[in-house]
Design an enzyme around this catalytic site. Structure first.
Site, PDB file in Angstrom:
ATOM      1  N   ARG A  15       0.817  -1.211   0.000  1.00  0.00           N
ATOM      2  CA  ARG A  15       0.000   0.000   0.000  1.00  0.00           C
ATOM      3  C   ARG A  15       0.858   1.272   0.000  1.00  0.00           C
ATOM      4  NH1 ARG A  15      -3.382  -0.746   5.028  1.00  0.00           N
ATOM      5  NH2 ARG A  15      -1.982  -2.481   5.414  1.00  0.00           N
ATOM      6  N   LYS A 101     -19.645   6.277  -8.668  1.00  0.00           N
ATOM      7  CA  LYS A 101     -19.156   4.933  -8.989  1.00  0.00           C
ATOM      8  C   LYS A 101     -18.771   4.834 -10.456  1.00  0.00           C
ATOM      9  CE  LYS A 101     -20.474   2.648  -5.145  1.00  0.00           C
ATOM     10  NZ  LYS A 101     -19.989   1.521  -4.381  1.00  0.00           N
ATOM     11  N   SER A 411     -26.183   3.910  11.711  1.00  0.00           N
ATOM     12  CA  SER A 411     -24.913   4.113  12.400  1.00  0.00           C
ATOM     13  C   SER A 411     -24.863   5.514  13.003  1.00  0.00           C
ATOM     14  CB  SER A 411     -23.761   3.923  11.430  1.00  0.00           C
ATOM     15  OG  SER A 411     -23.838   4.842  10.378  1.00  0.00           O
ATOM     16  N   TRP A 539     -20.252  -6.358  -2.921  1.00  0.00           N
ATOM     17  CA  TRP A 539     -18.987  -5.867  -2.372  1.00  0.00           C
ATOM     18  C   TRP A 539     -18.039  -6.993  -1.985  1.00  0.00           C
ATOM     19  CZ3 TRP A 539     -21.554  -1.396   0.940  1.00  0.00           C
ATOM     20  CH2 TRP A 539     -22.076  -0.460   0.046  1.00  0.00           C
ATOM     21  N   ASP A 577     -30.468  -3.130   4.712  1.00  0.00           N
ATOM     22  CA  ASP A 577     -29.846  -2.142   3.824  1.00  0.00           C
ATOM     23  C   ASP A 577     -29.475  -2.759   2.481  1.00  0.00           C
ATOM     24  OD1 ASP A 577     -29.794   0.062   5.611  1.00  0.00           O
ATOM     25  OD2 ASP A 577     -28.064  -0.792   6.647  1.00  0.00           O
ATOM     26  N   GLU A 583     -26.461  -0.213  -8.006  1.00  0.00           N
ATOM     27  CA  GLU A 583     -25.113  -0.176  -8.592  1.00  0.00           C
ATOM     28  C   GLU A 583     -24.699  -1.509  -9.188  1.00  0.00           C
ATOM     29  OE1 GLU A 583     -22.547   0.357  -5.218  1.00  0.00           O
ATOM     30  OE2 GLU A 583     -21.640  -1.573  -5.682  1.00  0.00           O
ATOM     31  N   CYS A 620     -28.766   4.591  -1.029  1.00  0.00           N
ATOM     32  CA  CYS A 620     -28.307   5.966  -1.084  1.00  0.00           C
ATOM     33  C   CYS A 620     -27.723   6.320  -2.444  1.00  0.00           C
ATOM     34  CB  CYS A 620     -27.299   6.243   0.014  1.00  0.00           C
ATOM     35  SG  CYS A 620     -26.345   4.829   0.537  1.00  0.00           S
ATOM     36  N   HIS A 671     -23.272  13.757   4.183  1.00  0.00           N
ATOM     37  CA  HIS A 671     -21.906  13.725   3.657  1.00  0.00           C
ATOM     38  C   HIS A 671     -21.171  15.040   3.822  1.00  0.00           C
ATOM     39  CE1 HIS A 671     -24.205  10.494   1.736  1.00  0.00           C
ATOM     40  NE2 HIS A 671     -23.104   9.805   1.931  1.00  0.00           N
TER      41      HIS A 671
HETATM   42  N1  GLN Z   1     -27.126   1.164   8.164  1.00  0.00           N
HETATM   43  C1  GLN Z   1     -25.959   1.648   7.505  1.00  0.00           C
HETATM   44  C2  GLN Z   1     -25.420   2.861   8.247  1.00  0.00           C
HETATM   45  O1  GLN Z   1     -26.173   3.574   8.797  1.00  0.00           O
HETATM   46  C3  GLN Z   1     -26.237   2.018   6.054  1.00  0.00           C
HETATM   47  C4  GLN Z   1     -24.993   2.428   5.320  1.00  0.00           C
HETATM   48  C5  GLN Z   1     -25.150   2.684   3.836  1.00  0.00           C
HETATM   49  O2  GLN Z   1     -26.181   3.033   3.353  1.00  0.00           O
HETATM   50  N2  GLN Z   1     -24.105   2.542   3.063  1.00  0.00           N
HETATM   51  O3  GLN Z   1     -24.241   3.111   8.272  1.00  0.00           O
HETATM   52 ZN    ZN Z   2     -26.814   5.061   2.798  1.00  0.00          ZN
END
Ligand code: GLN
Ligand code: ZN
Length: 732
Positions: A15, A101, A411, A539, A577, A583, A620, A671
């Protein structure tokens, strides 16, 4: 027969890329050391290519992102590329370019903003510079069509005009490269694999008709087949690269239309997107057939840039030996190309035989029980016991929420302390009991906080999770982890995709402990939090010996068991989620129905809860217009989506679609560190409320809060709760 490889990871085996650049940002690495370090890294990359293959591109190295470099090269952002402050400001400063992306990969590029007035000019001849610095190799460029197609700000019907305007600039670059002695120029056009309207195909042909006269071009396409491939046959190109792994339809086109003898067919036969070793005999057979069928000169190549693979398997000493001998990362792909050439020119050598001779038994990867469970699924197993209107009634009775219920996406801030404790637990510095006690204390604090500010549906905060996929993958059998298998996801940010190699089995409840604990602390409903099957697959690297939907159903069944356990623990709401649902969709629209069918089925299988359990899902991104119907297929009771950033766009998508379930259009953008005012949240909500009946409406942020700081989150959520109260009053 010659071998060609491209897209080798820039990250370095240890890295180095990340360490150098981040070191520079932190003031620990001088500018001179940064430049020397990157130059050494580039030498290493080129030497690695040279060790295994006959030819390769030059100039793929970047300090952040090649789409950004292209925009600078073309004068869209005419900064001095040697001015690192200016460069990194564009990449990650307060006014940085937005990121999105790259095709359907997990890499993010920086998006250039164009408008009808954008005037292109050669501002920075990056490929020439690289060629002069490093000599051998074919100068590398991102092609004009891909650059335009992936930029923003212009209406699609302006693309042909812009392409015409861009052509002389590319011609100038090609001239300079030819004069400097480049044998070929490597031009990446992955956007050729997208659906292209006729007007664009015509514009592409016109552009390359000109460009091909300025230098011998190797035009590289990948990620899927090229629908208009035969149109390229009459163009003055030296070679065309085709993805023969993902782009299965390329075979049909080649069988039907052949391939011109005056061009090199760069046959992408070793996988750039997944990690399973190439079956050399099958690949060789395929190449032989192609060569016979077309009579063309064939080069052997990777099918997609190798940057989607970690650097090398070699250091993975902790990997199951039976798995280790089956996988190939970037360096091993180069080795495969060399072996393939040997096989095609000298026949089967010991080295070739050794490559495909897997020794270790893999029975321990199989679970007859889970295979049986998937095999015996019937259509009813994918449907909930009651239709939405009935579920809605039962859930309202049970939950008794106010209008405009407020919640979050799951989160909460992952403070340095939380990360330290997780690390201490992983490295054995604290015991499992100490760690659990710590997580419980975090949950207690968070429940108290959520009650205090007046949220309606609470969460436990996800403090025990590093990554939403890794957390679940680690708790399931059949999924492996590497130690050094890092990939760049954007800039210098890296992640390690898990490898789904066997049947997936949940061995114990995964989230019940934390969720039930949170619920025990409050009278308000706590929402359980799971990652959906499609996102886990998107992923990870996924086994290919069974169809991907079977893998998805195995994971879904594991999640379904988790749903059941959460229900038994008294959890009334469960969010699954699926941020990767959109994507992961194939590049071509013609393939969407087939994909979304299994993707939605997998989600529904996981979400097969009792009618009175409310199922949420979360995604999202802003581009909903095209996927609303497929979101409907998921049959979730509530979806929370991103809406704040794209403002009206998301909501207008719903204006033309009768969405009958509940929805939480993200009330503010998580964000950015800026704290949204009550007024700005109300503004987003008021716009949305014209589209959705108020009974359907939820109030929530547009994503998880884990990357934010507490002093941003506290006022933001207070403002959100206040905005919901104002709405209730006004609508009452
Ligand atoms: N539940 C996840 C969080 O709140 C969702 C994250 C995401 O949408 N990438 O972090
Ligand atoms: Zn999200």
């Amino acid at each position: 027969m010659q071998t060609y490889a491209y897209g080798y990871p820039r990250l370095g085996e240890s890295r180095e890329f990340k360490r150098l650049i981040e070191g520079y940002w932190q003031g620990k690495v001088s500018e001179a050391d940064l430049r020397d370090g990157l130059s050494a890294l580039e030498q290493y990359r080129l030497a690695t290519y040279a060790q295994f293959v006959d030819a390769y591109p030059i100039g793929e190295m970047t300090m952040y992102d090649n789409m950004l470099d292209t925009a600078i090269m073309l004068g869209v952002y005419p900064i001095d590329p040697n001015d690192l402050d200016a460069y990194f400001a564009l990449a990650r400063g307060a006014d940085a370019l937005p990121m999105t992306k790259w095709f359907n990969t997990n890499y993010h590029y920086l998006v250039a903003h164009l408008d009808a007035q954008t005037a292109f000019r050669l501002h920075w001849n990056k490929p020439l510079q690289a060629f002069q610095q490093h000599g051998a190799g074919y100068p590398y460029l991102i092609g004009p069509y891909t650059f335009l197609r992936l930029s923003r700000g212009c209406a699609p019907d302006q693309l042909p005009t812009l392409l015409e305007r861009l052509t002389p600039v590319y011609a100038e670059i090609l001239n300079s490269l030819k004069q400097a002695g480049a044998a070929y120029v490597h031009i990446d056009e992955p956007a050729f694999a997208l659906d292209a309207p006729d007007a664009e195909v015509n514009a592409i042909c016109a552009a390359y008709q000109t460009l091909g006269q300025h230098a011998p071009i190797l035009l590289m396409t990948y990620y899927d087949s090229v629908d208009f491939l035969p149109h390229l046959y009459d163009l003055p190109l030296a070679g065309v690269g085709l993805d023969l792994v993902q782009g299965k339809r390329n075979f049909e086109t080649l069988a039907q239309h052949g391939f011109p003898r005056d061009k090199v067919l760069i046959a992408g036969v070793v996988d750039g997107r997944n990690v399973w070793k190439t079956d050399l005999r099958t690949a060789a057979e395929r190449v032989r057939t192609l060569a016979q069928q077309t009579g063309a000169t064939v080069w052997l190549a990777n099918a997609a840039p190798l940057m989607h693979l970690p650097v090398t398997v070699q250091p993975e000493s902790a990997l199951d030996p039976a798995l280790k001998e089956r996988v190939a990362f970037a360096k091993e792909r180069l080795q495969e190309l060399r072996l393939l050439k040997t096989l095609l020119t000298d026949g089967e050598t010991d080295a070739v035989r050794a490559w495909n001779a897997y020794q270790h038994a893999t029975d321990h990867w199989r679970s007859p029980a889970v295979q049986q469970r998937v095999a015996s699924l019937t259509p009813d197993d994918f449907e909930r016991a009651a239709p939405y209107p009935e579920r809605d009634r039962l859930q309202r009775e049970r939950l008794n929420l106010p209008p405009f219920p407020t919640t979050t996406i799951g989160s909460f801030p992952q403070t340095p302390e939380v990360r330290q404790m997780r690390q201490a637990y992983r490295t054995g510095k604290i015991t499992a009991e100490e760690y659990d006690a710590y997580i419980q204390s975090q949950i207690r604090g968070l429940i108290a906080f959520q009650e205090q500010i007046g949220l309606d549906v609470l969460v436990h905060g996800e403090f025990e999770r590093t990554d939403m996929v890794e957390f679940f993958a680690e708790k399931m059998d059949g999924i492996a982890f590497t130690q050094q298998g890092w990939l760049l996801s954007y800039g210098t940010r890296v992640y390690r995709p898990p490898i789904i190699h066997g049947d997936v089995v949940r061995t114990a409840p995964m989230t019940v402990k934390e969720t039930a604990y949170a619920q025990s602390l409050t009278q308000k409903p706590v929402k359980g939090m799971l990652t959906g099957p499609v996102t886990i697959i998107a992923w990870s690297y996924v086994r290919e010996d069974i169809p991907v939907e079977q893998v998805a159903y195995q994971i879904a069944l594991a999640l379904q068991d988790e749903v059941r356990d959460l229900e038994e623990a008294g959890i009334p709401i469960i969010q699954i989620d699926e941020p990767a649902y959109r994507e992961k969709a194939p590049l071509k629209r013609a393939d969407w129905d087939a994909y979304f069918r299994w993707a939605a089925q997998a989600f529904k299988l996981a979400a097969r809860a009792k009618p009175e359990t409310q199922i949420h899902t979360h995604m999202c991104y802003s581009d909903f217009n095209t996927v609303l119907q497929y979101i409907d297929w998921m049959d979730a009771d509530v979806i929370t989506i991103e809406a704040a950033r794209a403002k009206g766009e998301v909501i207008s998508a719903f204006e033309h679609y009768n969405y009958t379930r509940q929805i939480g259009p993200g009330a503010f953008d998580v964000h950015t560190p800026a704290v949204p005012s009550v007024g700005s949240i109300e503004a987003v909500m008021t716009r949305a409320i014209r589209v959705f009946p108020k009974e359907q409406f939820w109030v929530n942020p547009d994503c998880g809060l884990k990357t934010r700081k507490w002093d941003e989150v506290i006022p933001a959520l207070k403002h959100m709760v206040q905005a919901a109260r104002n709405l209730r009053e006004r609508q009452a």
